[in-house]
Design an enzyme around this catalytic site. Structure first.
Site, mmCIF file in Angstrom:
data_model
loop_
_atom_site.group_PDB
_atom_site.id
_atom_site.type_symbol
_atom_site.label_atom_id
_atom_site.label_comp_id
_atom_site.label_asym_id
_atom_site.label_seq_id
_atom_site.Cartn_x
_atom_site.Cartn_y
_atom_site.Cartn_z
ATOM 1 N N ARG A 166 0.861 -1.176 0.000
ATOM 2 C CA ARG A 166 0.000 0.000 0.000
ATOM 3 C C ARG A 166 0.901 1.230 0.000
ATOM 4 O O ARG A 166 2.005 1.209 0.543
ATOM 5 C CB ARG A 166 -0.906 0.021 1.230
ATOM 6 C CG ARG A 166 -1.808 -1.200 1.390
ATOM 7 C CD ARG A 166 -2.593 -1.116 2.695
ATOM 8 N NE ARG A 166 -3.485 -2.248 2.885
ATOM 9 C CZ ARG A 166 -3.178 -3.355 3.542
ATOM 10 N NH1 ARG A 166 -1.961 -3.473 4.095
ATOM 11 N NH2 ARG A 166 -4.042 -4.347 3.673
ATOM 12 N N LYS A 199 -1.981 -2.660 8.164
ATOM 13 C CA LYS A 199 -3.183 -2.215 8.862
ATOM 14 C C LYS A 199 -3.248 -2.823 10.250
ATOM 15 O O LYS A 199 -2.899 -3.987 10.454
ATOM 16 C CB LYS A 199 -4.433 -2.618 8.060
ATOM 17 C CG LYS A 199 -4.675 -1.773 6.823
ATOM 18 C CD LYS A 199 -5.997 -2.145 6.182
ATOM 19 C CE LYS A 199 -6.344 -1.230 5.017
ATOM 20 N NZ LYS A 199 -7.640 -1.597 4.402
ATOM 21 N N HIS A 266 -2.457 2.412 -5.991
ATOM 22 C CA HIS A 266 -3.039 1.197 -5.419
ATOM 23 C C HIS A 266 -3.277 0.136 -6.487
ATOM 24 O O HIS A 266 -3.309 -1.067 -6.183
ATOM 25 C CB HIS A 266 -4.348 1.515 -4.700
ATOM 26 C CG HIS A 266 -4.754 0.476 -3.705
ATOM 27 N ND1 HIS A 266 -4.060 0.252 -2.523
ATOM 28 C CD2 HIS A 266 -5.765 -0.438 -3.711
ATOM 29 C CE1 HIS A 266 -4.637 -0.728 -1.843
ATOM 30 N NE2 HIS A 266 -5.660 -1.167 -2.545
ATOM 31 N N ARG A 269 -0.628 -2.439 -6.547
ATOM 32 C CA ARG A 269 -0.803 -3.528 -5.561
ATOM 33 C C ARG A 269 -1.710 -4.610 -6.148
ATOM 34 O O ARG A 269 -1.421 -5.802 -6.028
ATOM 35 C CB ARG A 269 -1.388 -2.954 -4.269
ATOM 36 C CG ARG A 269 -1.716 -3.973 -3.185
ATOM 37 C CD ARG A 269 -2.102 -3.217 -1.911
ATOM 38 N NE ARG A 269 -2.810 -4.030 -0.936
ATOM 39 C CZ ARG A 269 -2.208 -4.762 -0.002
ATOM 40 N NH1 ARG A 269 -0.899 -4.820 0.039
ATOM 41 N NH2 ARG A 269 -2.927 -5.441 0.872
ATOM 42 N N HIS A 292 -3.326 -9.576 4.027
ATOM 43 C CA HIS A 292 -4.774 -9.669 4.202
ATOM 44 C C HIS A 292 -5.099 -10.511 5.429
ATOM 45 O O HIS A 292 -4.532 -11.586 5.622
ATOM 46 C CB HIS A 292 -5.429 -10.313 2.976
ATOM 47 C CG HIS A 292 -5.491 -9.415 1.784
ATOM 48 N ND1 HIS A 292 -5.650 -9.882 0.491
ATOM 49 C CD2 HIS A 292 -5.409 -8.061 1.678
ATOM 50 C CE1 HIS A 292 -5.664 -8.864 -0.352
ATOM 51 N NE2 HIS A 292 -5.533 -7.757 0.352
ATOM 52 N N TYR A 301 -9.212 -11.641 -6.245
ATOM 53 C CA TYR A 301 -8.370 -11.619 -7.441
ATOM 54 C C TYR A 301 -8.711 -12.763 -8.385
ATOM 55 O O TYR A 301 -8.576 -12.626 -9.600
ATOM 56 C CB TYR A 301 -6.891 -11.664 -7.044
ATOM 57 C CG TYR A 301 -6.463 -10.395 -6.344
ATOM 58 C CD1 TYR A 301 -6.252 -9.219 -7.057
ATOM 59 C CD2 TYR A 301 -6.333 -10.350 -4.957
ATOM 60 C CE1 TYR A 301 -5.901 -8.043 -6.411
ATOM 61 C CE2 TYR A 301 -5.977 -9.176 -4.310
ATOM 62 C CZ TYR A 301 -5.764 -8.026 -5.043
ATOM 63 O OH TYR A 301 -5.426 -6.860 -4.402
#
Length: 325
Positions: A166, A199, A266, A269, A292, A301
């Protein structure tokens, strides 16, 4: 305690205990500010803890209806799906706030848990083709205004595509992170391993390909003040590079190159993950590399690839244009 004090304590708790991202904190603060402002108008006085405890489901629905009417009245550009996502986020902010109040302040109000959460459709990732993704680092660096910015931007965008980071993760790196990556890697091959803080403060280890490490090493050599605690990517004044500057640079280049609007930092990514998947990488590996929390997020994806294949089929196969008989 007044409700505004409880809001501030909740946000501090989210930041320090839950390690919520800056974007989440900003969104929740905005939602709760609007909620408390509505209650002041709705109740005729600034709410305290007793008022929060006594709110009914009707009161909460009135706030959501007020926000919806305000959006329509302000003629904000919106879609049905965007409106649903906004409502879902507000409901989430309210429920989190009340769970905190119940846990730490004895405010037990079941009404937020009874609010209906609208179903939202998560957009599929929109990666760039491999040829375009490979052109981004050189293309963006070519339009930089200074020699320093050219080396910096080339390394930054090489890192985004080469490691699937990110933009916030890349810009949070310090010089010491790069130095440590080179120590952790195999010096004979020129690669490395970066420790990324993602995150929620979660850390993951991301391998760095030799070509990416070479670009980063060139940038370190051009860095104006490569002290260990200095930001790895700096702006013209020596401070940490802002995400908006990198986004603007890519926006300028994509317009010059005639690329679509979804060609953003982004998207690199998304391109990283999609191109790994097309090359046969395991979904669990891609999940770890992207950081994730849930495999279902990574599985988007595969859905994006299926949608792309279906689009190619409908445009290319002779039977796709046949009418039903």
């Amino acid at each position: 305690m007044m409700a505004t004090g409880a809001r501030d304590a909740f946000l501090h708790w989210m930041e320090t205990e839950r390690r919520a991202s800056a974007l989440t904190l900003t969104a929740y603060r905005g939602d709760l500010d609007r909620f408390l402002a509505f209650l002041t108008m709705h109740l005729g006085a600034e709410p305290d803890m007793g008022a929060l405890a006594g709110l009914s489901l009707t009161d909460l629905r009135a706030w959501l209806a007020h926000e919806h009417a305000a959006a329509l009245g302000g003629r904000r550009p919106t879609t049905q799906d965007r409106a649903a996502r906004t409502r879902a986020r507000r409901v989430s902010a309210l429920r989190s706030f009340y769970r905190y109040l119940a846990r730490y302040h004895g405010v037990d109000n079941p009404a937020p848990g009874l609010l209906a959460t609208p179903r939202t459709r998560r957009p599929l990732p929109r990666p760039l083709p491999k040829t375009q993704a490979l052109e981004v680092p050189e293309g963006v660096s070519d339009i930089a205004h200074t020699p320093m910015a050219r080396v910096r931007d080339g390394a930054l965008f090489m890192l985004l595509y080469g490691c699937g980071l990110r933009i916030s993760e890349a810009l949070a790196l310090d010089v010491r992170d790069l130095d440590l990556a080179r120590i952790l890697g195999d010096g004979t091959k020129g690669d490395g391993v970066l420790r990324i803080r993602g995150k929620g403060g979660k850390e993951r280890m991301v391998p760095v390909l030799p070509q990416v490490m070479q670009a980063l090493s060139r940038w370190r050599g051009a860095h104006p003040l490569p002290q260990p605690d200095a930001p790895l990517f700096v702006g013209v004044r020596g401070g940490r590079l802002q995400a908006g500057i990198a986004q603007r640079a890519m926006r300028t280049w994509r317009h010059m190159a005639g690329l679509p609007e979804h060609a953003t930092p982004h998207a690199l990514r998304h391109s990283f993950a999609t191109h790994l998947m097309e090359g046969g990488a395991d979904l669990r590996v891609i999940q770890d590399l992207l950081g994730h929390a849930s495999l279902s997020t990574t599985q988007r994806y595969t859905l994006a690839d299926e949608a792309r294949l279906m689009d190619v089929w409908t445009r290319a196969h002779p039977h796709a244009t046949d009418t039903a008989r």
